[in-house]
Design a protein around this motif. Structure first.
Motif, PDB file in Angstrom:
ATOM      1  N   ALA A 109     -43.645 -23.478  15.481  1.00 20.04           N
ATOM      2  CA  ALA A 109     -44.393 -24.852  16.075  1.00 20.04           C
ATOM      3  C   ALA A 109     -43.318 -25.818  16.106  1.00 20.04           C
ATOM      4  CB  ALA A 109     -45.363 -25.205  15.339  1.00 20.04           C
ATOM      5  N   VAL A 110     -42.694 -26.001  17.387  1.00 26.34           N
ATOM      6  CA  VAL A 110     -41.552 -26.770  17.367  1.00 26.34           C
ATOM      7  C   VAL A 110     -41.674 -28.357  18.300  1.00 26.34           C
ATOM      8  CG1 VAL A 110     -39.127 -26.658  18.153  1.00 26.34           C
ATOM      9  CG2 VAL A 110     -39.977 -24.762  17.350  1.00 26.34           C
ATOM     10  N   GLY A 128     -44.216 -16.560   7.323  1.00 23.24           N
ATOM     11  CA  GLY A 128     -43.127 -16.567   8.120  1.00 23.24           C
ATOM     12  C   GLY A 128     -43.128 -17.974   9.427  1.00 23.24           C
ATOM     13  N   ALA A 129     -44.429 -18.465   9.241  1.00 24.12           N
ATOM     14  CA  ALA A 129     -44.449 -19.632  10.436  1.00 24.12           C
ATOM     15  C   ALA A 129     -43.552 -20.684   9.978  1.00 24.12           C
ATOM     16  CB  ALA A 129     -45.862 -19.951  10.661  1.00 24.12           C
ATOM     17  N   LYS A 130     -42.872 -21.288  10.849  1.00 21.11           N
ATOM     18  CA  LYS A 130     -42.099 -22.651  10.537  1.00 21.11           C
ATOM     19  C   LYS A 130     -42.488 -23.830  11.705  1.00 21.11           C
ATOM     20  CE  LYS A 130     -37.882 -20.631   8.686  1.00 21.11           C
ATOM     21  NZ  LYS A 130     -38.528 -19.113   8.720  1.00 21.11           N
ATOM     22  N   PHE A 131     -42.484 -24.889  10.958  1.00 22.33           N
ATOM     23  CA  PHE A 131     -42.626 -26.505  11.663  1.00 22.33           C
ATOM     24  C   PHE A 131     -41.578 -26.936  11.674  1.00 22.33           C
ATOM     25  CE2 PHE A 131     -46.745 -24.949   9.623  1.00 22.33           C
ATOM     26  CZ  PHE A 131     -47.685 -25.176  10.538  1.00 22.33           C
ATOM     27  N   HIS A 135     -36.698 -33.608  17.732  1.00 27.77           N
ATOM     28  CA  HIS A 135     -36.432 -34.971  18.453  1.00 27.77           C
ATOM     29  C   HIS A 135     -35.141 -35.461  18.468  1.00 27.77           C
ATOM     30  CE1 HIS A 135     -41.161 -34.789  18.654  1.00 27.77           C
ATOM     31  NE2 HIS A 135     -40.944 -35.351  19.956  1.00 27.77           N
ATOM     32  N   ALA A 136     -34.723 -35.791  17.050  1.00 27.80           N
ATOM     33  CA  ALA A 136     -33.509 -36.376  16.603  1.00 27.80           C
ATOM     34  C   ALA A 136     -32.400 -35.503  17.354  1.00 27.80           C
ATOM     35  CB  ALA A 136     -33.454 -36.654  15.212  1.00 27.80           C
ATOM     36  N   ARG A 137     -32.493 -34.312  17.230  1.00 24.98           N
ATOM     37  CA  ARG A 137     -31.382 -33.365  17.575  1.00 24.98           C
ATOM     38  C   ARG A 137     -30.928 -33.518  18.976  1.00 24.98           C
ATOM     39  NH1 ARG A 137     -31.939 -27.071  15.706  1.00 24.98           N
ATOM     40  NH2 ARG A 137     -31.662 -28.124  13.613  1.00 24.98           N
ATOM     41  N   ALA A 166     -33.932 -32.833  11.047  1.00 27.10           N
ATOM     42  CA  ALA A 166     -34.473 -31.421  11.693  1.00 27.10           C
ATOM     43  C   ALA A 166     -34.626 -30.286  10.802  1.00 27.10           C
ATOM     44  CB  ALA A 166     -33.835 -31.321  12.907  1.00 27.10           C
ATOM     45  N   THR A 167     -35.252 -30.501   9.711  1.00 32.25           N
ATOM     46  CA  THR A 167     -35.221 -29.737   8.442  1.00 32.25           C
ATOM     47  C   THR A 167     -36.467 -28.747   8.867  1.00 32.25           C
ATOM     48  OG1 THR A 167     -33.982 -30.968   7.066  1.00 32.25           O
ATOM     49  CG2 THR A 167     -35.461 -29.153   6.075  1.00 32.25           C
ATOM     50  N   PRO A 168     -36.629 -27.369   8.922  1.00 31.54           N
ATOM     51  CA  PRO A 168     -37.871 -26.585   9.070  1.00 31.54           C
ATOM     52  C   PRO A 168     -38.649 -26.803   7.860  1.00 31.54           C
ATOM     53  CG  PRO A 168     -35.857 -25.134   9.333  1.00 31.54           C
ATOM     54  CD  PRO A 168     -35.335 -26.478   8.746  1.00 31.54           C
TER      55      PRO A 168
END
Length: 264
Positions: A109-110, A128-131, A135-137, A166-168
């Motif tokens: 979910a990016v 295994g899902a990641k958020f 935006h800042a990158r 931008a840390t998952p």
């Protein structure tokens, strides 16, 4: 089961149980959103909100991602559009939706996808899902609530690191931090979302809608004003009840009490 056309990039399915499913269906592009998909998604939530046969909505993505954000090949078209046009804004329509929305998150979910997840009332995530907030990158200013909502859920210090670096956030971290309600095996994701939906459907429909509204409106206020809002809406609710409705409520509670007593 009533389902929209299979070539749609936003699929809507209604079940007789009262659950409606909205699926972001662009798996080859990891469910990145085009302008037309955003409009279709906004219309889907507005339509389901007005459908009395729908009690709870489950939102998911097909394939390997929940939603990888906005399709940046159409970035200018998306970001320079009319930001005040709530009719084509999926997050605005999700926030206006009276029905509970359960997000079933698998894969990523990016950025905009993260914001769509934050617009859900309950989140179930697969292991295994990641958020991820990018935006800042990429030099994109958030406009669907990430800069405000995340800090209120996980705390400002954690939110700053998640967004500025931008840390998952893994599903497991999200559960510990209060972002995610349940973490389950991939194959159990939709089953768990259904389970939560059916538990809500078993309850008084009018009260479920009113309760969701009280919670969602209250978290935008300081505690004093939120408590006043609850008191005001409680008076409005009870003053609107007839003697017959009070009688039915008492009979229902008495019936539940006698069932518990007989099972002991």
């Amino acid at each position: 089961m009533d389902q929209s056309k299979p070539d749609n990039l936003i699929l809507v399915t209604r079940e007789p149980t009262g659950i409606a499913y909205v699926t972001i269906n662009r798996p080859r592009s990891l469910n990145s959103l085009t302008k037309s998909m955003m409009t279709d998604m906004a219309r889907a939530f507005k339509s389901l909100d007005g459908d009395d046969s729908v009690r709870v909505i489950v939102l998911s993505g097909s394939g390997r991602a929940f939603c990888s954000g906005v399709d940046l090949t159409a970035a200018e078209d998306v970001f320079k559009g009319d930001v005040k046009d709530v009719e084509s804004d999926p997050v605005a329509q999700m926030e206006r939706c009276r029905k509970p929305i359960i997000g079933a998150v698998s894969g990523f979910a990016v950025t905009a996808g993260f914001e769509i997840a934050l617009a859900c009332d309950v989140l179930v995530a697969a292991k295994g899902a990641k958020f991820l907030d990018t935006h800042a990158r990429f030099g994109i200013f958030p406009s669907w609530g990430l800069s405000q909502k995340l800090a209120r859920i996980i705390g400002p210090n954690r939110a700053r690191e998640v967004s500025l670096a931008a840390t998952p956030v893994t599903a497991e971290q999200g559960e510990r931090w209060g972002l995610v309600n349940h973490v389950v095996e991939e194959g159990e994701l939709m089953k768990k979302a259904q389970e939560v939906a059916l538990a809500m459907i078993k309850n008084n429909q009018d009260l479920v809608l009113r309760y969701k509204s009280a919670i969602n409106d209250g978290v935008k206020l300081d505690l004093g004003h939120a408590l006043a809002l609850e008191k005001e809406r409680a008076h409005e609710y009870y003053n609107g009840m007839t003697k017959e409705q009070f009688k039915k409520m008492q009979e229902f509670i008495a019936g539940r009490g006698s069932k518990k007593a007989s099972s002991n």
